[in-house]
Design an enzyme around this catalytic site. Structure first.
Site, PDB file in Angstrom:
ATOM      1  CG  HIS A  84      -1.885   1.139   1.206  1.00 17.40           C
ATOM      2  ND1 HIS A  84      -3.106   1.017   0.606  1.00 17.40           N
ATOM      3  CD2 HIS A  84      -1.812   2.411   1.669  1.00 17.40           C
ATOM      4  CE1 HIS A  84      -3.752   2.166   0.698  1.00 17.40           C
ATOM      5  NE2 HIS A  84      -2.994   3.032   1.341  1.00 17.40           N
ATOM      6  CG  ASP A 163     -11.481   4.002   5.412  1.00 14.19           C
ATOM      7  OD1 ASP A 163     -10.963   4.828   6.183  1.00 14.19           O
ATOM      8  OD2 ASP A 163     -11.206   3.945   4.201  1.00 14.19           O
ATOM      9  NE  ARG A 170      -9.575  11.054   8.311  1.00 15.87           N
ATOM     10  CZ  ARG A 170      -8.731  10.203   7.708  1.00 15.87           C
ATOM     11  NH1 ARG A 170      -9.137   9.015   7.309  1.00 15.87           N
ATOM     12  NH2 ARG A 170      -7.483  10.537   7.514  1.00 15.87           N
ATOM     13  CB  SER A 185      -8.001   5.546   7.127  1.00 20.00           C
ATOM     14  OG  SER A 185      -8.320   5.486   5.765  1.00 20.00           O
ATOM     15  CE  LYS A 189      -8.450   2.263   3.344  1.00 21.86           C
ATOM     16  NZ  LYS A 189      -8.586   3.584   2.761  1.00 21.86           N
TER      17      LYS A 189
HETATM   18  N1  URA Z   1      -5.249   6.857   2.381  1.00 17.50           N
HETATM   19  C1  URA Z   1      -6.257   6.234   3.051  1.00 17.50           C
HETATM   20  O1  URA Z   1      -6.702   5.171   2.655  1.00 17.50           O
HETATM   21  N2  URA Z   1      -6.747   6.823   4.167  1.00 17.50           N
HETATM   22  C2  URA Z   1      -6.266   7.983   4.645  1.00 17.50           C
HETATM   23  O2  URA Z   1      -6.743   8.445   5.666  1.00 17.50           O
HETATM   24  C3  URA Z   1      -5.233   8.627   3.938  1.00 17.50           C
HETATM   25  C4  URA Z   1      -4.729   8.026   2.808  1.00 17.50           C
END
Ligand code: URA
Length: 433
Positions: A84, A163, A170, A185, A189
């Protein structure tokens, strides 16, 4: 039952909240029982007061529990790896890393996101490939990873629904850039996606959420701790996002650059990041090799054409046309020339990202359509020496007017100096290797 107003007040006053309280708040919000305005106030209190590590763990657990989880390793009967990136400009790393890792015999099943604002998203880039399906069912996804060794899809609807809601809130309440909220966040995932080991790429600089190495280290530490606590192995790289990654910014242009990199013909900074990421992923896999051997195997997969074959098999399996000639071309291509001689001393990622966005490569609002053909190719990067009149970049546009605007923005973004700046580095630091 929790009282949201009381939790907001206690967090506002700097108190630490209990795991059960955070869980009820998050699950109540994702069931629609706690309204947006209370969660927005809570997020702002968190923004100013922060979360302790125990609170960050509890928030992440609650977010994972808001939806389904995928048992990737159990479904494939193997240890699975995932990667990621926190996002930036020109970041097409997964599209090149995936086929390299798959060619080395390690399954690569990844869920990716779309871009918003000046940052691009892997899914949007993949949609530049004619016919490519980003939406597979969980069963189709697992089947493809099992049979072909690689699949990259959009996040399934029920993976961490909390999320989706929290991120959207947000985004419109100025509470995105908080280390604990970002860590929860991203890691919720990754944990729900089921990989046993995760390589994280925290982008640092002008085009990233994290502007300084210090903030990047704090995010890396928070995400590594969340992963380890959930029993996952985590390696975190901190990498440069002060200038665009590689040369290409824009969807089809980035697919072409990822393909060139898989053939061993990519730009040096991007190729280095791809090989470093692949080496970590292979070292974390069940191949039982270290990072140095992972690097050698990744290089071999590029040199012997097996990474390219893996790309073709992957894209075909997902309904796409892997031939590069099928990618869209912009009707107007304009060369941008250096106004004077010197060394490129700065090439701000955010300004190039915004110029590409205005050309139509990204969206300003969620519902905007993307033009996959347009974008910018930065032929010269930080540290390069140029003569007046040299081509430093190309603008790929849908018409002359937008090409002209982008050209002016690109020229203004290239800063030229008389002294050669320090040698740019792509990987700034690595944790947990
Ligand atoms: N990427 C994400 O998935 N969440 C965040 O809060 C910031 C970047």
């Amino acid at each position: 039952m929790i009282r949201p107003a009381e939790l907001i007040q206690r967090k506002r006053d700097g108190e630490e909240l209990g795991a059960d309280e955070l869980r009820e708040l998050v699950l109540g919000y994702s069931r629609g029982e706690v309204p947006d305005y209370q969660v927005a106030a809570f997020l702002m209190a968190v923004y100013f007061r922060g979360l302790s590590s125990a609170e960050t763990f509890a928030l992440t657990d609650a977010m994972v529990a808001s939806g389904e989880t995928i048992e990737l390793g159990a479904a494939l009967g193997r240890r699975c790896v995932d990667k990621h990136s926190t996002g930036g400009v020109g970041d097409k790393t997964s599209i090149a890393v995936g086929p390299i890792v798959a060619a080395c015999g390690v399954p690569f099943g990844k869920m990716s996101g779309r871009g918003l604002g000046h940052t691009g998203g892997t899914l949007d880039k993949l949609e530049a490939i004619r016919g490519y399906r980003v939406e597979l069912t969980t069963e189709e996804f697992l089947e493809q990873v099992r049979e072909v060794g690689i699949a990259i899809i959009g996040q399934t609807a029920n993976l961490v629904p909390a999320d989706k809601l929290l991120y959207a809130l947000r985004d419109v309440t100025a509470t995105v850039d908080n280390v604990s909220l970002i860590a929860a966040s991203i890691m919720s995932k990754k944990l729900a996606g089921g990989a046993d080991a995760i390589v994280l790429d925290v982008k640092i600089g002008d085009g990233a959420f994290m502007k300084t190495l210090e903030d990047g280290r704090a995010l890396a530490e928070a995400m590594t701790a969340l992963g380890r606590r959930a029993g996952r192995e985590v390696v975190c790289m901190l990498t440069d996002m002060d200038q665009p990654l590689g040369q290409a910014v824009g969807n089809a242009l980035e697919i072409r650059e990822a393909l060139a990199t898989i053939r061993g013909e990519g730009p040096p900074d991007f190729s280095e990041l791809v090989l470093a990421s692949a080496a970590h992923l292979l070292a974390l896999s069940d191949l039982g090799i270290d990072e140095a051997e992972g690097r050698k195997r990744a290089e071999r997969a590029v040199a012997d054409g097996s990474a390219r074959a893996a790309y073709e098999a992957w894209v075909r399996a997902q309904g796409g046309e892997p031939d590069e000639s099928a990618l869209p071309h912009a009707p107007v291509v304009r060369e941008v020339k250096a106004p004077r001689s010197g060394f490129v001393s700065r090439l701000g990622a955010i300004r190039i990202g915004v110029a590409a966005l205005h050309l139509g490569a990204g969206r300003q609002r969620k519902e905007d359509a993307i033009d996959h053909a347009v974008g910018i190719v930065c032929r010269r990067k930080r540290g390069d020496e140029v003569d007046a009149g040299d081509v430093i970049a190309e603008v790929h546009a849908r018409d002359e007017t937008s090409a002209e605007e982008a050209e002016a923005a690109v020229v203004a973004t290239y800063e030229l100096a008389d002294e050669r700046p320090r040698e740019p580095k792509i990987v700034l630091d690595t944790f947990g290797a």
